[in-house]
Write a protein that holds these residues in place. Structure first.
Motif, PDB file in Angstrom:
ATOM      1  N   SER A  26       0.931  -1.211  -0.174  1.00  0.00           N
ATOM      2  CA  SER A  26      -0.002   0.135   0.020  1.00  0.00           C
ATOM      3  C   SER A  26       0.859   1.241  -0.043  1.00  0.00           C
ATOM      4  N   ASN A  27       2.239   1.224   0.290  1.00  0.00           N
ATOM      5  CA  ASN A  27       2.961   2.405   0.502  1.00  0.00           C
ATOM      6  C   ASN A  27       3.661   2.550  -0.855  1.00  0.00           C
ATOM      7  N   GLY A  28       3.615   1.356  -1.824  1.00  0.00           N
ATOM      8  CA  GLY A  28       4.246   1.563  -3.244  1.00  0.00           C
ATOM      9  C   GLY A  28       5.505   0.765  -3.328  1.00  0.00           C
ATOM     10  N   GLU A  29       5.768   0.209  -2.310  1.00  0.00           N
ATOM     11  CA  GLU A  29       7.105  -0.596  -2.478  1.00  0.00           C
ATOM     12  C   GLU A  29       6.673  -1.939  -3.023  1.00  0.00           C
ATOM     13  N   VAL A  30       7.529  -2.706  -3.755  1.00  0.00           N
ATOM     14  CA  VAL A  30       7.382  -3.824  -4.273  1.00  0.00           C
ATOM     15  C   VAL A  30       8.513  -4.839  -3.996  1.00  0.00           C
ATOM     16  N   ILE A  31       7.955  -5.919  -3.557  1.00  0.00           N
ATOM     17  CA  ILE A  31       8.685  -7.082  -2.784  1.00  0.00           C
ATOM     18  C   ILE A  31       8.529  -8.249  -4.379  1.00  0.00           C
ATOM     19  N   ALA A  32       9.517  -8.572  -4.890  1.00  0.00           N
ATOM     20  CA  ALA A  32       9.696  -9.579  -6.006  1.00  0.00           C
ATOM     21  C   ALA A  32      10.326 -10.926  -5.402  1.00  0.00           C
ATOM     22  N   GLY A  33       9.796 -11.886  -6.091  1.00  0.00           N
ATOM     23  CA  GLY A  33      10.427 -13.337  -5.802  1.00  0.00           C
ATOM     24  C   GLY A  33       9.608 -14.232  -5.909  1.00  0.00           C
ATOM     25  N   GLU A  34       9.588 -15.346  -5.315  1.00  0.00           N
ATOM     26  CA  GLU A  34       8.913 -16.644  -5.279  1.00  0.00           C
ATOM     27  C   GLU A  34       7.921 -16.739  -4.329  1.00  0.00           C
ATOM     28  N   ILE A  36       6.051 -18.548  -1.311  1.00  0.00           N
ATOM     29  CA  ILE A  36       6.330 -19.948  -0.779  1.00  0.00           C
ATOM     30  C   ILE A  36       5.259 -20.059   0.097  1.00  0.00           C
ATOM     31  N   ALA A  37       4.553 -19.416   0.694  1.00  0.00           N
ATOM     32  CA  ALA A  37       3.517 -19.552   1.523  1.00  0.00           C
ATOM     33  C   ALA A  37       2.332 -18.439   1.758  1.00  0.00           C
ATOM     34  N   VAL A  38       1.166 -18.862   1.668  1.00  0.00           N
ATOM     35  CA  VAL A  38      -0.051 -17.836   1.940  1.00  0.00           C
ATOM     36  C   VAL A  38      -0.947 -18.366   3.134  1.00  0.00           C
ATOM     37  N   GLY A  39      -1.225 -17.602   3.663  1.00  0.00           N
ATOM     38  CA  GLY A  39      -2.207 -17.552   5.011  1.00  0.00           C
ATOM     39  C   GLY A  39      -2.907 -16.501   4.637  1.00  0.00           C
ATOM     40  N   VAL A  44       4.056 -15.174   2.198  1.00  0.00           N
ATOM     41  CA  VAL A  44       5.636 -15.247   2.282  1.00  0.00           C
ATOM     42  C   VAL A  44       6.331 -15.421   0.937  1.00  0.00           C
ATOM     43  N   VAL A  45       7.176 -14.317   0.560  1.00  0.00           N
ATOM     44  CA  VAL A  45       7.922 -14.289  -0.457  1.00  0.00           C
ATOM     45  C   VAL A  45       9.369 -14.480  -0.383  1.00  0.00           C
ATOM     46  N   GLY A  54      23.324 -13.539  -5.529  1.00  0.00           N
ATOM     47  CA  GLY A  54      22.709 -14.772  -4.777  1.00  0.00           C
ATOM     48  C   GLY A  54      22.226 -14.604  -3.315  1.00  0.00           C
ATOM     49  N   GLY A  55      21.903 -15.487  -2.670  1.00  0.00           N
ATOM     50  CA  GLY A  55      21.445 -15.281  -1.487  1.00  0.00           C
ATOM     51  C   GLY A  55      19.782 -14.886  -1.414  1.00  0.00           C
ATOM     52  N   THR A  56      19.018 -15.503  -0.456  1.00  0.00           N
ATOM     53  CA  THR A  56      17.671 -15.225  -0.423  1.00  0.00           C
ATOM     54  C   THR A  56      17.289 -15.044   0.922  1.00  0.00           C
ATOM     55  N   GLU A  57      15.978 -14.283   0.979  1.00  0.00           N
ATOM     56  CA  GLU A  57      15.458 -13.779   2.293  1.00  0.00           C
ATOM     57  C   GLU A  57      13.892 -14.136   2.250  1.00  0.00           C
ATOM     58  N   ASP A  58      13.382 -14.855   3.002  1.00  0.00           N
ATOM     59  CA  ASP A  58      12.122 -14.974   3.259  1.00  0.00           C
ATOM     60  C   ASP A  58      11.406 -13.686   3.775  1.00  0.00           C
ATOM     61  N   VAL A  59      10.458 -13.227   3.068  1.00  0.00           N
ATOM     62  CA  VAL A  59       9.876 -11.936   3.564  1.00  0.00           C
ATOM     63  C   VAL A  59       8.435 -12.264   3.905  1.00  0.00           C
ATOM     64  N   LEU A  60       8.157 -11.943   5.346  1.00  0.00           N
ATOM     65  CA  LEU A  60       6.587 -12.373   5.493  1.00  0.00           C
ATOM     66  C   LEU A  60       5.829 -10.788   5.336  1.00  0.00           C
TER      67      LEU A  60
END
Length: 72
Positions: A26-34, A36-39, A44-45, A54-60
């Motif tokens: 809602s603030n306009g930020e975009v988080i791109a990735g795979e 991996i989970a939905v509740g 979670v991306v 390289g290197g990944t981070e799980d973003v809730l």
């Protein structure tokens, strides 16, 4: 996501687990990735921490801040 049936939104979003997405907040930020989970209250991306290195981070992401999701 005003006026959207949240239950059907999340059931539909669950069908895209494992796909590449862009979550627009809602603030306009975009988080791109795979995706991996939905509740019912979150998604979670798995996103690259530094694209190209390289290197990944799980973003809730809390559902109240999701404006929309773009499936890539």
């Amino acid at each position: 996501m005003v006026g959207v049936d949240l239950v059907s939104f999340y059931f539909k979003l669950r069908t895209y687990v494992g796909r590449s997405v862009e979550v627009v907040l809602s603030n306009g930020e975009v988080i791109a990735g795979e995706l991996i989970a939905v509740g019912f209250s979150y998604a979670v991306v798995q996103a690259l921490t530094v694209p190209g290195y390289g290197g990944t981070e799980d973003v809730l992401i809390r559902s109240r801040v999701i404006h929309y999701v773009r499936i890539l």
